[in-house]
Design a protein around this motif. Sequence first.
Motif, PDB file in Angstrom:
ATOM      1  N   TYR A  99      23.229  28.781 -24.556  1.00 28.26           N
ATOM      2  CA  TYR A  99      24.598  28.230 -24.519  1.00 28.26           C
ATOM      3  C   TYR A  99      24.853  27.365 -25.721  1.00 28.26           C
ATOM      4  O   TYR A  99      25.961  27.292 -26.199  1.00 28.26           O
ATOM      5  CB  TYR A  99      24.876  27.486 -23.218  1.00 28.26           C
ATOM      6  N   GLY A 152      11.674  30.110 -30.322  1.00 29.90           N
ATOM      7  CA  GLY A 152      12.832  30.865 -29.829  1.00 29.90           C
ATOM      8  C   GLY A 152      14.112  30.280 -30.408  1.00 29.90           C
ATOM      9  O   GLY A 152      14.103  29.735 -31.522  1.00 29.90           O
ATOM     10  N   LYS A 153      15.180  30.358 -29.635  1.00 30.95           N
ATOM     11  CA  LYS A 153      16.494  29.964 -30.167  1.00 30.95           C
ATOM     12  C   LYS A 153      16.534  28.488 -30.561  1.00 30.95           C
ATOM     13  O   LYS A 153      16.992  28.138 -31.647  1.00 30.95           O
ATOM     14  CB  LYS A 153      17.571  30.270 -29.110  1.00 30.95           C
ATOM     15  N   ILE A 154      16.042  27.632 -29.671  1.00 27.46           N
ATOM     16  CA  ILE A 154      16.106  26.189 -29.956  1.00 27.46           C
ATOM     17  C   ILE A 154      15.091  25.813 -31.041  1.00 27.46           C
ATOM     18  O   ILE A 154      15.417  25.090 -31.987  1.00 27.46           O
ATOM     19  CB  ILE A 154      15.868  25.370 -28.664  1.00 27.46           C
ATOM     20  N   ASP A 173       3.656  30.071 -31.447  1.00 27.72           N
ATOM     21  CA  ASP A 173       4.349  30.853 -30.424  1.00 27.72           C
ATOM     22  C   ASP A 173       3.425  32.034 -30.096  1.00 27.72           C
ATOM     23  O   ASP A 173       2.881  32.651 -31.020  1.00 27.72           O
ATOM     24  CB  ASP A 173       5.701  31.376 -30.973  1.00 27.72           C
ATOM     25  N   PRO A 174       3.207  32.324 -28.814  1.00 24.91           N
ATOM     26  CA  PRO A 174       2.351  33.482 -28.501  1.00 24.91           C
ATOM     27  C   PRO A 174       2.963  34.794 -28.997  1.00 24.91           C
ATOM     28  O   PRO A 174       2.251  35.795 -29.135  1.00 24.91           O
ATOM     29  CB  PRO A 174       2.237  33.458 -26.971  1.00 24.91           C
ATOM     30  N   CYS A 201       9.187  25.362 -25.831  1.00 24.13           N
ATOM     31  CA  CYS A 201       8.760  26.571 -25.110  1.00 24.13           C
ATOM     32  C   CYS A 201       9.094  26.420 -23.631  1.00 24.13           C
ATOM     33  O   CYS A 201       9.284  25.304 -23.141  1.00 24.13           O
ATOM     34  CB  CYS A 201       7.258  26.758 -25.290  1.00 24.13           C
ATOM     35  N   PRO A 202       9.154  27.530 -22.912  1.00 26.51           N
ATOM     36  CA  PRO A 202       9.390  27.419 -21.469  1.00 26.51           C
ATOM     37  C   PRO A 202       8.148  26.894 -20.768  1.00 26.51           C
ATOM     38  O   PRO A 202       7.045  26.957 -21.317  1.00 26.51           O
ATOM     39  CB  PRO A 202       9.684  28.863 -21.044  1.00 26.51           C
ATOM     40  N   ASN A 207       0.963  27.155 -19.321  1.00 26.80           N
ATOM     41  CA  ASN A 207       1.042  26.026 -20.263  1.00 26.80           C
ATOM     42  C   ASN A 207       1.384  24.707 -19.581  1.00 26.80           C
ATOM     43  O   ASN A 207       1.670  23.725 -20.249  1.00 26.80           O
ATOM     44  CB  ASN A 207       2.001  26.331 -21.416  1.00 26.80           C
ATOM     45  N   THR A 228      11.830  18.094 -25.230  1.00 30.69           N
ATOM     46  CA  THR A 228      13.149  18.356 -24.642  1.00 30.69           C
ATOM     47  C   THR A 228      13.088  19.641 -23.812  1.00 30.69           C
ATOM     48  O   THR A 228      14.130  20.183 -23.454  1.00 30.69           O
ATOM     49  CB  THR A 228      14.237  18.531 -25.732  1.00 30.69           C
ATOM     50  N   ASP A 254      13.067  13.888 -23.049  1.00 32.38           N
ATOM     51  CA  ASP A 254      14.332  14.167 -22.354  1.00 32.38           C
ATOM     52  C   ASP A 254      14.056  14.770 -20.979  1.00 32.38           C
ATOM     53  O   ASP A 254      14.977  15.031 -20.221  1.00 32.38           O
ATOM     54  CB  ASP A 254      15.188  15.138 -23.189  1.00 32.38           C
ATOM     55  N   HIS A 291      17.395  14.281 -19.136  1.00 40.26           N
ATOM     56  CA  HIS A 291      17.716  15.712 -19.294  1.00 40.26           C
ATOM     57  C   HIS A 291      19.142  15.891 -19.828  1.00 40.26           C
ATOM     58  O   HIS A 291      19.969  16.601 -19.253  1.00 40.26           O
ATOM     59  CB  HIS A 291      17.534  16.432 -17.955  1.00 40.26           C
ATOM     60  N   PHE A 294      21.216  19.112 -23.356  1.00 38.19           N
ATOM     61  CA  PHE A 294      22.186  20.224 -23.318  1.00 38.19           C
ATOM     62  C   PHE A 294      23.630  19.743 -23.364  1.00 38.19           C
ATOM     63  O   PHE A 294      24.536  20.556 -23.594  1.00 38.19           O
ATOM     64  CB  PHE A 294      21.997  21.041 -22.021  1.00 38.19           C
TER      65      PHE A 294
HETATM   66  P1  NAI Z   1      13.812  31.022 -25.916  1.00 41.80           P
HETATM   67  O1  NAI Z   1      13.481  31.922 -24.775  1.00 41.80           O
HETATM   68  O2  NAI Z   1      14.816  31.438 -26.929  1.00 41.80           O
HETATM   69  O3  NAI Z   1      12.481  30.645 -26.705  1.00 41.80           O
HETATM   70  C1  NAI Z   1      11.297  30.237 -26.089  1.00 41.80           C
HETATM   71  C2  NAI Z   1      10.152  30.574 -27.028  1.00 41.80           C
HETATM   72  O4  NAI Z   1       8.968  30.011 -26.478  1.00 41.80           O
HETATM   73  C3  NAI Z   1       9.918  32.078 -27.192  1.00 41.80           C
HETATM   74  O5  NAI Z   1       9.826  32.404 -28.570  1.00 41.80           O
HETATM   75  C4  NAI Z   1       8.597  32.306 -26.475  1.00 41.80           C
HETATM   76  O6  NAI Z   1       7.829  33.351 -27.055  1.00 41.80           O
HETATM   77  C5  NAI Z   1       7.936  30.961 -26.665  1.00 41.80           C
HETATM   78  N1  NAI Z   1       6.854  30.694 -25.732  1.00 41.80           N
HETATM   79  C6  NAI Z   1       6.624  31.232 -24.507  1.00 41.80           C
HETATM   80  N2  NAI Z   1       5.496  30.710 -23.981  1.00 41.80           N
HETATM   81  C7  NAI Z   1       5.009  29.843 -24.900  1.00 41.80           C
HETATM   82  C8  NAI Z   1       3.869  29.016 -24.958  1.00 41.80           C
HETATM   83  N3  NAI Z   1       2.987  28.967 -23.960  1.00 41.80           N
HETATM   84  N4  NAI Z   1       3.687  28.255 -26.055  1.00 41.80           N
HETATM   85  C9  NAI Z   1       4.558  28.298 -27.080  1.00 41.80           C
HETATM   86  N5  NAI Z   1       5.656  29.056 -27.088  1.00 41.80           N
HETATM   87  C10 NAI Z   1       5.887  29.821 -26.019  1.00 41.80           C
HETATM   88  O7  NAI Z   1      14.224  29.630 -25.230  1.00 41.80           O
HETATM   89  P2  NAI Z   1      15.098  28.462 -25.850  1.00 41.80           P
HETATM   90  O8  NAI Z   1      16.538  28.721 -25.586  1.00 41.80           O
HETATM   91  O9  NAI Z   1      14.669  28.177 -27.238  1.00 41.80           O
HETATM   92  O10 NAI Z   1      14.682  27.244 -24.883  1.00 41.80           O
HETATM   93  C11 NAI Z   1      13.381  26.690 -24.890  1.00 41.80           C
HETATM   94  C12 NAI Z   1      13.224  25.759 -23.706  1.00 41.80           C
HETATM   95  O11 NAI Z   1      14.075  24.636 -23.854  1.00 41.80           O
HETATM   96  C13 NAI Z   1      13.658  26.367 -22.344  1.00 41.80           C
HETATM   97  O12 NAI Z   1      12.618  27.127 -21.765  1.00 41.80           O
HETATM   98  C14 NAI Z   1      13.958  25.150 -21.531  1.00 41.80           C
HETATM   99  O13 NAI Z   1      12.778  24.751 -20.842  1.00 41.80           O
HETATM  100  C15 NAI Z   1      14.316  24.075 -22.571  1.00 41.80           C
HETATM  101  N6  NAI Z   1      15.702  23.636 -22.490  1.00 41.80           N
HETATM  102  C16 NAI Z   1      15.962  22.299 -22.290  1.00 41.80           C
HETATM  103  C17 NAI Z   1      17.253  21.837 -22.230  1.00 41.80           C
HETATM  104  C18 NAI Z   1      17.556  20.389 -22.051  1.00 41.80           C
HETATM  105  O14 NAI Z   1      18.722  20.020 -21.787  1.00 41.80           O
HETATM  106  N7  NAI Z   1      16.607  19.474 -22.212  1.00 41.80           N
HETATM  107  C19 NAI Z   1      18.385  22.749 -22.312  1.00 41.80           C
HETATM  108  C20 NAI Z   1      18.004  24.139 -22.574  1.00 41.80           C
HETATM  109  C21 NAI Z   1      16.714  24.555 -22.640  1.00 41.80           C
END
Ligand code: NAI
Length: 344
Positions: A99, A152-154, A173-174, A201-202, A207, A228, A254, A291, A294
């Motif tokens: 988003y 990933g995106k963030i 990143d794995p 990462c998620p 992890n 975050t 966060d 939190h 976002f």
């Molecule tokens: P994304 O899905 O675009 O990227 C996540 C990346 O993490 C991927 O490249 C994936 O391969 C990698 N990954 C998976 N397992 C991993 C591991 N064990 N070690 C390292 N990397 C690993 O997700 P996006 O959009 O970048 O979001 C990342 C995280 O940010 C979300 O999972 C969520 O937990 C968190 N988030 C927090 C928010 C907040 O308000 N604090 C808001 C939105 C997301």
Amino acid sequence: MINIAVFDTKSYDKDSFESFAPDNIKFKFFESKLTADNASLIKGFDGVCVFVNDKIDNVIIDALVANGVKAIFLRCAGFNNVDVSYCFGKIHCFRVPAYSPYAVAEFAFALLLTLNRRIHKAFIRTRDYNFSLEGLTGSDLHGKTIGVVGTGKIGQVFINIAKGFGMNVLAYDPYPNQNLDVKYASLEEIYKESDYISLHCPLTERNKFMINKDSIKLMKKGVNIINTSRGALINAEDLLEGIKSRQIGSAGLDVYQEETDIFFSDKSNHILDDDILSRLLGMPNVIITSHQAFLTKEALSNIAETTIENINSFFNGIELSANEVCYHCGREQNCRKSRNKKCF
Ligand code: NAI
């Protein structure tokens, strides 16, 4: 008319969902989280819309299915709070995968900058007419090494910001992104070489608590940690010990492993039962936000728009939604979504 029950609603959620709601969808907003105790509220709804701290376990899923609810619409990216394998074959689950990566990456960097230059201390001092600079010495970011976990995106937006400051970026990143202009390294190298570490990462079973007493021991003395992503990536007790022993120079959080019943609400008249959180909040080199990363106007609009698209595409079958969360997706040879079919 499609009836959707929205749980854990705040005023900003209601405002954004109401401003985008089309005529065919009716939202009913509940301030409470969706729990086993209030699951009777879902009777008569076609779908539920939930947020990061609504724990959607097997009990809730059974209650949703028994009450005829067809789909869960997460208004967030992460889905670690939903038992997606238990959902399979029973109820569909959708999320908002992106988003605003800018909202989260910029906030993560704001935490880093604030801690690095002690802005949070200076803010309080000058409001009290204390213009002393003692204890406010920071560090240049230029030339320092930052480890980014998750590209990933963030993570990608965050890497670009860090590069803009002239930092050396190491990434882990794995599933490395070959199109990304960044140096990938092992987690161990990241721990050993980084002055700053930011988690993007998620949270998965594998992890959980990746930042713990063992990984902290590997880190540079005075390392600065930003999280975050999800609270349980860090063992908070070990983090606290790391801060007390001066191994960790600062932490910007966060998210917190036990945030579910604390964050997003005003607890200023309550006694906090969580001793670790209380101790962390009292540290001069720790910033905890609830939190909030976002929370930008752009992100709220995108969340509402994408959730409405998810609802419409599921109930009106306009097109297969790529935003369905399914534990089979992409991993199994017989993944139906990869063949442009519904997950089940
Ligand atoms: P994304 O899905 O675009 O990227 C996540 C990346 O993490 C991927 O490249 C994936 O391969 C990698 N990954 C998976 N397992 C991993 C591991 N064990 N070690 C390292 N990397 C690993 O997700 P996006 O959009 O970048 O979001 C990342 C995280 O940010 C979300 O999972 C969520 O937990 C968190 N988030 C927090 C928010 C907040 O308000 N604090 C808001 C939105 C997301």
